[in-house]
Motif scaffolding. Structure first.
Motif, PDB file in Angstrom:
ATOM      1  N   ASN A 166      32.057  43.798  47.325  1.00 63.37           N
ATOM      2  CA  ASN A 166      31.546  41.778  46.722  1.00 63.37           C
ATOM      3  C   ASN A 166      30.458  42.320  46.182  1.00 63.37           C
ATOM      4  O   ASN A 166      30.206  40.876  45.663  1.00 63.37           O
ATOM      5  CB  ASN A 166      30.555  42.461  48.032  1.00 63.37           C
ATOM      6  CG  ASN A 166      31.293  41.986  49.581  1.00 63.37           C
ATOM      7  OD1 ASN A 166      32.550  41.342  49.799  1.00 63.37           O
ATOM      8  ND2 ASN A 166      30.930  42.108  50.967  1.00 63.37           N
ATOM      9  N   LYS A 167      29.524  42.850  45.684  1.00 61.10           N
ATOM     10  CA  LYS A 167      28.543  43.420  44.344  1.00 61.10           C
ATOM     11  C   LYS A 167      30.335  42.702  43.493  1.00 61.10           C
ATOM     12  O   LYS A 167      29.212  42.125  42.146  1.00 61.10           O
ATOM     13  CB  LYS A 167      28.376  44.092  43.773  1.00 61.10           C
ATOM     14  CG  LYS A 167      27.240  44.006  45.394  1.00 61.10           C
ATOM     15  CD  LYS A 167      26.256  45.392  45.161  1.00 61.10           C
ATOM     16  CE  LYS A 167      25.249  45.776  45.702  1.00 61.10           C
ATOM     17  NZ  LYS A 167      25.054  46.830  46.170  1.00 61.10           N
ATOM     18  N   GLU A 168      31.177  43.135  42.871  1.00 63.54           N
ATOM     19  CA  GLU A 168      32.238  43.090  41.625  1.00 63.54           C
ATOM     20  C   GLU A 168      32.823  41.184  41.774  1.00 63.54           C
ATOM     21  O   GLU A 168      33.058  40.989  41.748  1.00 63.54           O
ATOM     22  CB  GLU A 168      32.836  43.687  41.709  1.00 63.54           C
ATOM     23  CG  GLU A 168      32.452  45.697  41.417  1.00 63.54           C
ATOM     24  CD  GLU A 168      31.996  45.134  39.996  1.00 63.54           C
ATOM     25  OE1 GLU A 168      32.428  43.726  38.944  1.00 63.54           O
ATOM     26  OE2 GLU A 168      31.404  46.005  39.624  1.00 63.54           O
ATOM     27  N   LYS A 177      34.760  53.102  46.344  1.00 61.99           N
ATOM     28  CA  LYS A 177      33.872  52.706  45.923  1.00 61.99           C
ATOM     29  C   LYS A 177      33.908  52.886  44.386  1.00 61.99           C
ATOM     30  O   LYS A 177      33.367  52.458  43.199  1.00 61.99           O
ATOM     31  CB  LYS A 177      32.531  52.780  46.337  1.00 61.99           C
ATOM     32  CG  LYS A 177      31.271  52.611  46.147  1.00 61.99           C
ATOM     33  CD  LYS A 177      30.204  53.706  46.768  1.00 61.99           C
ATOM     34  CE  LYS A 177      29.007  53.924  46.261  1.00 61.99           C
ATOM     35  NZ  LYS A 177      27.313  54.057  47.080  1.00 61.99           N
ATOM     36  N   ASP A 217      30.424  46.997  50.380  1.00 61.27           N
ATOM     37  CA  ASP A 217      29.666  46.313  49.579  1.00 61.27           C
ATOM     38  C   ASP A 217      29.624  46.454  48.111  1.00 61.27           C
ATOM     39  O   ASP A 217      29.394  45.412  47.711  1.00 61.27           O
ATOM     40  CB  ASP A 217      27.857  47.071  49.782  1.00 61.27           C
ATOM     41  CG  ASP A 217      27.495  46.547  50.645  1.00 61.27           C
ATOM     42  OD1 ASP A 217      27.285  45.536  51.639  1.00 61.27           O
ATOM     43  OD2 ASP A 217      26.579  47.433  51.173  1.00 61.27           O
ATOM     44  N   ALA A 218      30.377  47.024  47.808  1.00 59.50           N
ATOM     45  CA  ALA A 218      30.857  47.489  46.048  1.00 59.50           C
ATOM     46  C   ALA A 218      31.725  46.495  45.728  1.00 59.50           C
ATOM     47  O   ALA A 218      31.898  45.885  45.086  1.00 59.50           O
ATOM     48  CB  ALA A 218      30.892  49.042  45.755  1.00 59.50           C
TER      49      ALA A 218
END
Length: 139
Positions: free
Chosen positions: A90-92, A24, A87-88
């Motif tokens: 994917n957010k990038e 993360k 999630d981190a």
């Protein structure tokens, strides 16, 4: 665009449940260095609990949330930390690839007796023995 993958684990990581937090923390740097995919180790509980790298499968449904094999967390952290790491990624806009090995089932708690037969390794349709009882670790 060319896909580039970072394998974000190796066999000798410390057993300190910190990998998911590290992923993360490093996601932005990975993105800035051109990586488009992040390969993560098996997230489920291994037979050696916090010492297992994930290839000695104990419970594929325990991502670090149940007390089993002497720990709640896996070698890499808790279920919540794993989800946050994915999630981190994917957010990038990167792809997370979770390593999973379906046939390494070896971390049971008890044995039982099963009727088995040997086969020819070169031709699995060819039986090489009559049925016999064998102790198998499946419970």
């Amino acid at each position: 665009m060319k896909e580039t993958m970072m394998q974000f684990f190796e066999w000798y990581l410390p057993e300190d449940q910190s990998l998911w937090k590290e992923v993360k923390k490093e996601v932005n740097a990975l993105k800035n260095n051109g990586f488009t995919m992040v390969w993560l180790p098996p997230a489920y509980k291994g037979q050696a609990g916090q010492a297992d790298v994930g290839y000695g499968v104990y419970d594929m449904y325990d991502l670090g949330e149940f007390c089993a094999k002497g720990s709640i967390e896996t070698k890499y952290g808790s279920k919540e930390e794993y989800i946050e790491a994915v999630d981190a990624i994917n957010k990038e806009g990167m792809i997370s690839i979770g390593d999973i090995v379906l046939n390494h089932r070896m971390g049971s708690d008890e044995s039982e007796t099963a009727r088995v037969q040997t086969i020819n390794d070169g031709d699995r349709n060819q039986k090489t023995s009559d049925y016999f009882d064998a102790k198998v670790w499946t419970k």
